[in-house]
Design a protein around this motif. Structure first.
Motif, mmCIF file in Angstrom:
data_model
loop_
_atom_site.group_PDB
_atom_site.id
_atom_site.type_symbol
_atom_site.label_atom_id
_atom_site.label_comp_id
_atom_site.label_asym_id
_atom_site.label_seq_id
_atom_site.Cartn_x
_atom_site.Cartn_y
_atom_site.Cartn_z
ATOM 1 N N ARG A 83 13.227 -1.735 6.056
ATOM 2 C CA ARG A 83 12.997 -1.563 4.620
ATOM 3 C C ARG A 83 11.604 -2.050 4.215
ATOM 4 N NH1 ARG A 83 18.462 -2.790 4.849
ATOM 5 N NH2 ARG A 83 18.094 -5.028 4.764
ATOM 6 N N VAL A 84 10.673 -2.029 5.157
ATOM 7 C CA VAL A 84 9.309 -2.476 4.874
ATOM 8 C C VAL A 84 8.725 -1.674 3.708
ATOM 9 C CG1 VAL A 84 8.199 -0.874 6.511
ATOM 10 C CG2 VAL A 84 7.081 -3.046 5.942
ATOM 11 N N THR A 85 7.945 -2.333 2.870
ATOM 12 C CA THR A 85 7.386 -1.678 1.690
ATOM 13 C C THR A 85 5.871 -1.567 1.803
ATOM 14 O OG1 THR A 85 7.174 -3.793 0.507
ATOM 15 C CG2 THR A 85 9.234 -2.563 0.228
ATOM 16 N N TRP A 86 5.310 -0.705 0.957
ATOM 17 C CA TRP A 86 3.848 -0.595 0.871
ATOM 18 C C TRP A 86 3.458 -0.445 -0.586
ATOM 19 C CZ3 TRP A 86 6.859 2.822 3.773
ATOM 20 C CH2 TRP A 86 7.122 4.059 3.186
ATOM 21 N N ARG A 87 2.174 -0.513 -0.846
ATOM 22 C CA ARG A 87 1.661 -0.598 -2.214
ATOM 23 C C ARG A 87 1.773 0.724 -2.967
ATOM 24 N NH1 ARG A 87 -0.597 -3.543 1.283
ATOM 25 N NH2 ARG A 87 -1.434 -5.624 0.863
ATOM 26 N N ARG A 88 2.128 0.636 -4.233
ATOM 27 C CA ARG A 88 2.023 1.804 -5.106
ATOM 28 C C ARG A 88 0.539 2.116 -5.297
ATOM 29 N NH1 ARG A 88 6.130 3.780 -8.277
ATOM 30 N NH2 ARG A 88 8.119 2.684 -8.134
ATOM 31 N N GLY A 89 0.164 3.348 -5.039
ATOM 32 C CA GLY A 89 -1.231 3.726 -5.178
ATOM 33 C C GLY A 89 -2.099 3.323 -4.005
#
Length: 263
Positions: free
Chosen positions: A154-160
């Motif tokens: 469930r790793v996340t990354w930056r919006r934009g």
């Protein structure tokens, strides 16, 4: 009372439990047989729904753990895992779509050999991809040619950020350009009017749907099915702006309304 397990800590426990059961090479059907329950119930419990303490203890026992072992394993895994990609990691993946595909396939449990076979990548090419992911701090190479992803599923990354922009420029268009009438395309479109609580439940349902997709994939992989195909899926919901709809509703004629009421 039965409740769904939620929150970061409980997700970590479930991740650790599923990992331990996979390490025992057990399918949902195997677990169901050992615990004396239906396969559907096992799937539900391993997603956190209806998982009581007694059931959790029984599942731990099948994995060769007790509850203390599970907590320790979850803490160890959580401390080692990446939960948000760094900017450098995002850039490295966004700059090479094939590398990003390979990494997320590994992250979802697919062996490197599948990527090599499906994309006709040479041994030297696979070594190059692996070395790049090692330099990005996203995988660790283990003895026997095994690969350990260092990020949580469930790793996340930056919006934009770089990966978000890569999705906007390349991946999103794959869905919009598809033939929705094709035999191999499955889609569903619907509308509903929801409260804030309903929207939260929809978000949870979306997460459950994604988890179920990967459970199905794991079962297919465990069975060794030869007729597997890569499936692309995108689940999207948004608050609807009525002014964006491709139609207009005629303005109400108050005089006509009054005349209708009088008749």
């Amino acid at each position: 009372m039965e409740q769904a397990m939620g929150g970061h800590q409980n997700n970590a426990l479930l991740d650790a439990l599923r990992s331990a059961l996979r390490h025992q090479n057990l399918s949902h059907a195997d677990i169901a047989d050992k615990i004396g329950a239906s396969t559907a119930s096992v799937k539900r419990w391993l997603s956190g729904r209806g998982l009581t303490l007694d059931r959790l203890s029984s599942l731990c026992a099948i994995a060769g753990l007790d509850l203390t072992d599970l907590v320790d394993l979850a803490r160890e895994q959580s401390e080692r895992q990446i939960w948000q990609l760094t900017l450098a990691q995002e850039r490295g993946l966004a700059d090479d779509g094939a590398l990003a595909f390979f990494f997320f396939a590994l992250l979802n449990g697919w062996p490197a050999s599948d990527f090599a076979a499906d994309f006709a990548v040479s041994e030297a090419g696979m070594t190059h991809y692996c070395e790049r992911l090692v330099r990005l701090g996203l995988i660790r190479l283990l003895p026997g040619g095994r690969i350990k992803p260092l990020a949580n599923r469930r790793v996340t990354w930056r919006r934009g950020g770089p990966l978000s922009r890569h999705f906007q420029s390349h991946i999103k268009q794959l869905f919009f350009d598809m033939d929705f009438g094709a035999a191999d395309t499955h889609y569903l479109s619907d509308i509903a009017k929801l409260s804030d609580r309903g929207i939260q439940r929809l978000d949870a349902l979306t997460s459950d749907f994604r988890r179920s997709l990967h459970e199905i994939a794991e079962e297919d992989r465990h069975l060794g099915s030869a007729d597997r195909h890569w499936i692309a899926m995108m689940v999207v919901s948004r608050t609807l702006d009525l002014s964006d709809l491709p139609f207009t509703v005629p303005a109400r004629d108050e005089k006509q309304d009054e005349a209708q009421q009088m008749t």
